[in-house]
Design an enzyme around this catalytic site. Structure first.
Site, PDB file in Angstrom:
ATOM      1  N   ASP A  10       0.665  -1.072  -0.116  1.00 18.42           N
ATOM      2  CA  ASP A  10       0.077  -0.050  -0.182  1.00 18.42           C
ATOM      3  C   ASP A  10       1.002   1.447   0.134  1.00 18.42           C
ATOM      4  OD1 ASP A  10      -2.216   1.297   0.187  1.00 18.42           O
ATOM      5  OD2 ASP A  10      -1.980   1.925   2.421  1.00 18.42           O
ATOM      6  N   SER A  11       0.680   2.547   0.019  1.00 24.11           N
ATOM      7  CA  SER A  11       1.014   3.397  -0.234  1.00 24.11           C
ATOM      8  C   SER A  11       1.692   3.595   1.340  1.00 24.11           C
ATOM      9  CB  SER A  11       0.097   4.474  -0.562  1.00 24.11           C
ATOM     10  OG  SER A  11      -1.041   4.639   0.362  1.00 24.11           O
ATOM     11  N   CYS A  73      -4.214  -1.528  -2.205  1.00 21.39           N
ATOM     12  CA  CYS A  73      -4.335   0.013  -2.057  1.00 21.39           C
ATOM     13  C   CYS A  73      -5.371   0.480  -2.953  1.00 21.39           C
ATOM     14  CB  CYS A  73      -3.343   0.644  -2.506  1.00 21.39           C
ATOM     15  SG  CYS A  73      -3.410   2.624  -2.528  1.00 21.39           S
ATOM     16  N   GLU A 154      -3.074   8.862   8.520  1.00 24.82           N
ATOM     17  CA  GLU A 154      -1.205   8.684   8.557  1.00 24.82           C
ATOM     18  C   GLU A 154      -0.992   9.490   9.946  1.00 24.82           C
ATOM     19  OE1 GLU A 154       0.684   6.870   6.786  1.00 24.82           O
ATOM     20  OE2 GLU A 154      -0.417   5.705   5.309  1.00 24.82           O
ATOM     21  N   CYS A 187     -11.047   3.055  -0.102  1.00 27.97           N
ATOM     22  CA  CYS A 187      -9.715   3.381   0.175  1.00 27.97           C
ATOM     23  C   CYS A 187      -9.431   2.154   1.299  1.00 27.97           C
ATOM     24  CB  CYS A 187      -9.011   4.624   0.118  1.00 27.97           C
ATOM     25  SG  CYS A 187      -7.867   5.172   0.975  1.00 27.97           S
ATOM     26  N   HIS A 189      -7.300   2.719   4.343  1.00 21.55           N
ATOM     27  CA  HIS A 189      -7.290   3.296   4.557  1.00 21.55           C
ATOM     28  C   HIS A 189      -8.420   4.238   5.733  1.00 21.55           C
ATOM     29  CE1 HIS A 189      -3.314   5.151   3.422  1.00 21.55           C
ATOM     30  NE2 HIS A 189      -2.952   5.613   4.754  1.00 21.55           N
TER      31      HIS A 189
HETATM   32  N1  DGL Z   1      -5.414   3.262   0.954  1.00 19.53           N
HETATM   33  C1  DGL Z   1      -4.932   3.740  -0.578  1.00 19.53           C
HETATM   34  C2  DGL Z   1      -5.810   3.266  -1.341  1.00 19.53           C
HETATM   35  O1  DGL Z   1      -6.456   2.175  -1.207  1.00 19.53           O
HETATM   36  C3  DGL Z   1      -4.203   5.197   0.107  1.00 19.53           C
HETATM   37  C4  DGL Z   1      -4.003   6.429  -1.069  1.00 19.53           C
HETATM   38  C5  DGL Z   1      -3.415   7.122  -0.436  1.00 19.53           C
HETATM   39  O2  DGL Z   1      -2.029   6.891  -0.492  1.00 19.53           O
HETATM   40  O3  DGL Z   1      -3.632   7.926  -0.985  1.00 19.53           O
HETATM   41  O4  DGL Z   1      -6.465   4.330  -1.868  1.00 19.53           O
END
Ligand code: DGL
Length: 271
Positions: A10-11, A73, A154, A187, A189
């Site tokens: 993931d990011s 992600c 985050e 997302c 998150h």
């Molecule tokens: N968890 C990522 C997603 O599902 C987050 C994206 C981000 O880093 O903006 O899109």
């Protein structure tokens, strides 16, 4: 049978929300996770940048000999899935959008009013809308980008007024004007906001792709005879490109554990 680890990425820390349901459903599996905490968020970046980052992370996980890649992600799944499949044609690669779209198609009907929230890139891609419309053209779907959620999460700013105000800012009109009864957390998150959303919009049915992806992982491993066997023992390793105190704290919180088999490592991915 295959006792190698599953590669998750993931990011940042959002993809961690798929790990507890994975451990619950498939307790014999172990993971190597990569969160690109040094470069998060991805969701407002150019698609070409996201592709470059995603390829770097996938190359790193493949160098660790994972048996499968899970793109935990939405932003990467909606922009890079086909590219990653072409890069590693022999490796099973699971994206997060299609299992969730299938869940929406299976559990909703034309009386439902379905909202999708996600990053700017995910919403601009139209991937959820298109896939849901292909599977179930009778469904009514709305979407909205909610880009400030990821940086707050985050930072660990979740159960407080700032996050509630941000949710109100993006979602009050979206929910009311479209008379939503179902919400897709597009997302990884966003499951961390689930309690806030349930409290602020009671009665909204929530579909969580971070949970829906687990069935797809199981099916893909089973079809290719890649499930781990009973005797396996091993470590779960969590890499971050910026191994901050915050990431360490959030891992413990999201996984709700003090497990000693979680190993945290730092990996600098140079451009
Ligand atoms: N968890 C990522 C997603 O599902 C987050 C994206 C981000 O880093 O903006 O899109």
């Amino acid at each position: 049978m295959d006792n190698r680890a599953i590669g998750f990425f993931d990011s940042g820390l959002g993809g961690l929300t798929s790990i507890p349901p994975l451990f619950k459903a498939l307790p014999r599996e172990r993971v190597i996770y990569f969160g690109d905490t040094a470069r998060t968020p991805y969701g407002s970046k150019a698609v070409s940048t996201i592709r470059q980052y995603a390829c770097q992370i996938a190359d790193f996980l493949v160098s660790k000999n994972v048996k499968m890649l899970v793109i935990a992600c939405n932003t990467i799944s909606t922009t890079c899935l086909e590219e990653l499949k072409a890069r590693f044609p022999a490796l099973p690669i699971v994206g997060i959008v299609s299992p969730a779209a299938e869940k929406v198609a299976a559990s909703c009907d034309k009386t439902n009013r379905i909202g999708i929230i996600g990053t700017k890139v995910t919403i601009a891609s139209g991937a959820y809308r298109d896939m849901i419309r292909t599977l179930a053209p009778e469904l009514t779907v709305f979407d909205r980008a909610t880009p400030a959620f990821v940086p707050l999460i985050e930072e660990g700013i979740i159960e407080n007024e700032i996050m509630d105000l941000t949710i109100h800012y993006y979602m009050d009109d979206f929910v009311a004007q479209n008379r939503l009864d179902t919400l897709v957390l597009g997302c990884t998150h966003y499951p961390l906001l689930r309690k806030n959303i349930e409290r602020l919009y009671p009665g909204l049915e929530i579909i969580d792709p971070s949970q829906e992806i687990i069935g797809r992982i199981r099916k893909t491993l089973a079809e290719r005879d890649l499930l781990a066997d009973e005797s396996q023992e091993g470590e779960n390793v969590f890499y971050a490109s910026d191994l901050s105190e915050n990431f360490t704290r959030m891992i413990q919180r999201i996984l709700e554990t003090e497990r000693s088999d979680l190993i945290l490592k730092f990996k600098n991915l140079d451009l």
